[in-house]
Design a protein around this motif. Structure first.
Motif, PDB file in Angstrom:
ATOM      1  N   ARG A 139       7.839  -8.465  -2.998  1.00 57.03           N
ATOM      2  CA  ARG A 139       6.503  -8.484  -1.958  1.00 57.03           C
ATOM      3  C   ARG A 139       5.733  -7.978  -2.050  1.00 57.03           C
ATOM      4  O   ARG A 139       6.397  -6.383  -1.697  1.00 57.03           O
ATOM      5  CB  ARG A 139       7.068  -9.158  -0.507  1.00 57.03           C
ATOM      6  CG  ARG A 139       6.229  -9.237   0.786  1.00 57.03           C
ATOM      7  CD  ARG A 139       7.506  -9.268   1.965  1.00 57.03           C
ATOM      8  NE  ARG A 139       6.184  -9.242   3.374  1.00 57.03           N
ATOM      9  CZ  ARG A 139       6.236  -8.085   3.653  1.00 57.03           C
ATOM     10  NH1 ARG A 139       6.538  -7.067   3.138  1.00 57.03           N
ATOM     11  NH2 ARG A 139       5.854  -8.094   4.759  1.00 57.03           N
ATOM     12  N   VAL A 140       4.797  -8.046  -1.701  1.00 54.48           N
ATOM     13  CA  VAL A 140       3.514  -6.756  -1.779  1.00 54.48           C
ATOM     14  C   VAL A 140       2.669  -6.969  -1.052  1.00 54.48           C
ATOM     15  O   VAL A 140       1.604  -8.033  -1.352  1.00 54.48           O
ATOM     16  CB  VAL A 140       3.071  -6.607  -3.415  1.00 54.48           C
ATOM     17  CG1 VAL A 140       1.781  -5.769  -3.488  1.00 54.48           C
ATOM     18  CG2 VAL A 140       3.975  -6.703  -4.138  1.00 54.48           C
ATOM     19  N   LEU A 141       2.024  -6.242  -0.654  1.00 54.37           N
ATOM     20  CA  LEU A 141       0.823  -5.662   0.094  1.00 54.37           C
ATOM     21  C   LEU A 141      -0.340  -5.330  -0.543  1.00 54.37           C
ATOM     22  O   LEU A 141       0.125  -4.350  -1.107  1.00 54.37           O
ATOM     23  CB  LEU A 141       1.394  -5.425   1.931  1.00 54.37           C
ATOM     24  CG  LEU A 141       2.150  -5.728   2.889  1.00 54.37           C
ATOM     25  CD1 LEU A 141       2.998  -5.011   4.087  1.00 54.37           C
ATOM     26  CD2 LEU A 141       1.839  -7.096   3.074  1.00 54.37           C
ATOM     27  N   LEU A 142      -1.557  -5.935   0.067  1.00 53.28           N
ATOM     28  CA  LEU A 142      -2.542  -5.003  -1.065  1.00 53.28           C
ATOM     29  C   LEU A 142      -3.690  -5.862  -0.446  1.00 53.28           C
ATOM     30  O   LEU A 142      -3.988  -6.413   0.993  1.00 53.28           O
ATOM     31  CB  LEU A 142      -2.678  -5.634  -2.452  1.00 53.28           C
ATOM     32  CG  LEU A 142      -2.651  -7.411  -2.517  1.00 53.28           C
ATOM     33  CD1 LEU A 142      -4.470  -7.208  -4.050  1.00 53.28           C
ATOM     34  CD2 LEU A 142      -1.896  -8.045  -2.803  1.00 53.28           C
ATOM     35  N   THR A 143      -4.955  -4.846  -0.525  1.00 50.99           N
ATOM     36  CA  THR A 143      -6.214  -5.225  -0.751  1.00 50.99           C
ATOM     37  C   THR A 143      -6.727  -5.748  -1.113  1.00 50.99           C
ATOM     38  O   THR A 143      -6.932  -5.518  -2.268  1.00 50.99           O
ATOM     39  CB  THR A 143      -6.877  -4.159   0.343  1.00 50.99           C
ATOM     40  OG1 THR A 143      -6.889  -3.026  -0.479  1.00 50.99           O
ATOM     41  CG2 THR A 143      -6.175  -3.469   1.811  1.00 50.99           C
ATOM     42  N   LYS A 160      -6.921  -8.576   3.709  1.00 51.01           N
ATOM     43  CA  LYS A 160      -5.382  -8.160   4.175  1.00 51.01           C
ATOM     44  C   LYS A 160      -4.849  -9.436   3.068  1.00 51.01           C
ATOM     45  O   LYS A 160      -4.752 -10.246   3.449  1.00 51.01           O
ATOM     46  CB  LYS A 160      -5.076  -7.403   5.066  1.00 51.01           C
ATOM     47  CG  LYS A 160      -4.091  -6.746   4.894  1.00 51.01           C
ATOM     48  CD  LYS A 160      -2.971  -6.373   6.671  1.00 51.01           C
ATOM     49  CE  LYS A 160      -2.107  -6.132   6.191  1.00 51.01           C
ATOM     50  NZ  LYS A 160      -1.291  -5.995   7.799  1.00 51.01           N
ATOM     51  N   VAL A 161      -4.248  -9.429   2.208  1.00 53.81           N
ATOM     52  CA  VAL A 161      -3.049  -9.748   1.732  1.00 53.81           C
ATOM     53  C   VAL A 161      -1.472  -9.676   1.491  1.00 53.81           C
ATOM     54  O   VAL A 161      -1.627  -8.018   0.557  1.00 53.81           O
ATOM     55  CB  VAL A 161      -3.947 -10.308   0.047  1.00 53.81           C
ATOM     56  CG1 VAL A 161      -2.992 -11.365  -0.687  1.00 53.81           C
ATOM     57  CG2 VAL A 161      -5.391 -10.250   0.275  1.00 53.81           C
ATOM     58  N   VAL A 162      -1.133 -10.540   0.947  1.00 53.77           N
ATOM     59  CA  VAL A 162       0.412 -10.449   0.739  1.00 53.77           C
ATOM     60  C   VAL A 162       0.685 -11.427  -0.121  1.00 53.77           C
ATOM     61  O   VAL A 162       0.648 -12.392  -0.122  1.00 53.77           O
ATOM     62  CB  VAL A 162       1.907 -10.698   2.020  1.00 53.77           C
ATOM     63  CG1 VAL A 162       1.523 -11.693   2.613  1.00 53.77           C
ATOM     64  CG2 VAL A 162       3.047 -10.402   0.845  1.00 53.77           C
ATOM     65  N   LEU A 163       1.222 -10.673  -1.634  1.00 53.04           N
ATOM     66  CA  LEU A 163       1.273 -11.527  -2.773  1.00 53.04           C
ATOM     67  C   LEU A 163       3.119 -11.538  -2.632  1.00 53.04           C
ATOM     68  O   LEU A 163       3.580 -10.815  -2.829  1.00 53.04           O
ATOM     69  CB  LEU A 163       1.300 -11.077  -3.810  1.00 53.04           C
ATOM     70  CG  LEU A 163       1.161 -11.735  -5.257  1.00 53.04           C
ATOM     71  CD1 LEU A 163       0.342 -11.400  -6.531  1.00 53.04           C
ATOM     72  CD2 LEU A 163       2.847 -10.821  -5.989  1.00 53.04           C
TER      73      LEU A 163
END
Length: 214
Positions: free
Chosen positions: A146-150, A162-165
C-alpha cells in the motif's frame, strides 16, 4: 533556478542531470544556499544518490556579505535512501547569521523527511521517488503493498491528485482485472471507506483487481 521563473525550468534541468549521469557520476552545485534552490535540490536527489554539503574556503582578507556552499550529489546503483552529510560547522560561520541558519534548517528538515521515508511511515511519495525504488519495483505485484503518492502538479492549469496504490493482499487466479482505477469524488474523500486503510482494502477485494489505484 531563479525564483521569479518558478520551479519548472529548475526541475527540467535537474531531471536532465539525473538522466545523463552514469553510476558514480557527480553533480556539483555552487550555491548561496537560497531556500528555493535547496527546495529543488534536496528532493530531486533522494533515491539512488549520496549527497553532501561543503563550505567553499575563503581567504581571511575576504569579507563577503554572503558565503558560497557546494552541494555534491553522487549517483549510486543502490536505491537506499541516505541522509545528507554535512562538512559544515555552524559555529565557524556564525558571522553569516541567517544564511547559515537557513541552510541548517533546510538540511535538518530534509534529513527528517528521509528518516521518515526510511522508517516506512504512512506518508505521501512523489511518483519520481517511487520510480527510483522508494517502495520496491512497481512493475511487479507485491501482495499487501500500500503506497500513498501524489500525481501531477499544483498551480494554474495543472492537476494534482492524492493517490493510494494497493496490491491485493491475496494473489489468486480469481482476479477479473489486472489493474483498476477508482476515482473518489472530493466530497466523499474523508469517508471511512476511502480514507481508512481497512476501508481501502475492502474496496480492493470488491473490485476483483490485482492492483487498484484510487
Amino acid at each position: 533556478m531563479e525564483p521569479e521563473l518558478g520551479p519548472e525550468l529548475g526541475n527540467q534541468y535537474l531531471s536532465e542531470v539525473k538522466r545523463v549521469l552514469k553510476s558514480g557520476g557527480k553533480f556539483i552545485c555552487l550555491t548561496l544556499a537560497e531556500s528555493h534552490v535547496l527546495g529543488l535540490l534536496f528532493p530531486k536527489f533522494r533515491y539512488g544518490w549520496k549527497m553532501s554539503l561543503h563550505v567553499i574556503p575563503q581567504k581571511p582578507s575576504d569579507k563577503p556579505n554572503l558565503h558560497t556552499f557546494m552541494v555534491i550529489a553522487e549517483k549510486e546503483k543502490s536505491a537506499v535512501l541516505q541522509q545528507i552529510s554535512s562538512a559544515i560547522i555552524p559555529s565557524s560561520l556564525d558571522c553569516y547569521g541567517s544564511q547559515v541558519h537557513g541552510l541548517q534548517e533546510a538540511l535538518e528538515s530534509e534529513n527528517q523527511i528521509r528518516a521518515e521515508y526510511s522508517s516506512g511511515s504512512d506518508i505521501l511519495y512523489s511518483f519520481e521517488d517511487l520510480q527510483l525504488g522508494a517502495k520496491g519495483d512497481l512493475t511487479e505485484l507485491s501482495p499487501g503493498r500500500r503506497v500513498l503518492l501524489t500525481l501531477g502538479q499544483q498551480g494554474a492549469s495543472r492537476f494534482c491528485y492524492k493517490v493510494v496504490l494497493l496490491d491485493a493482499q491475496q494473489q489468486s487466479s480469481s482476479f477479473v482485472y489486472h489493474f483498476g482505477v477508482f476515482l473518489v469524488p472530493k466530497a466523499r474523500a474523508r469517508e471511512w471507506l476511502f480514507s481508512s486503510e481497512e476501508g481501502q482494502w475492502q474496496i480492493v477485494e470488491s473490485s476483483k483487481a490485482a492492483r487498484l489505484m484510487m
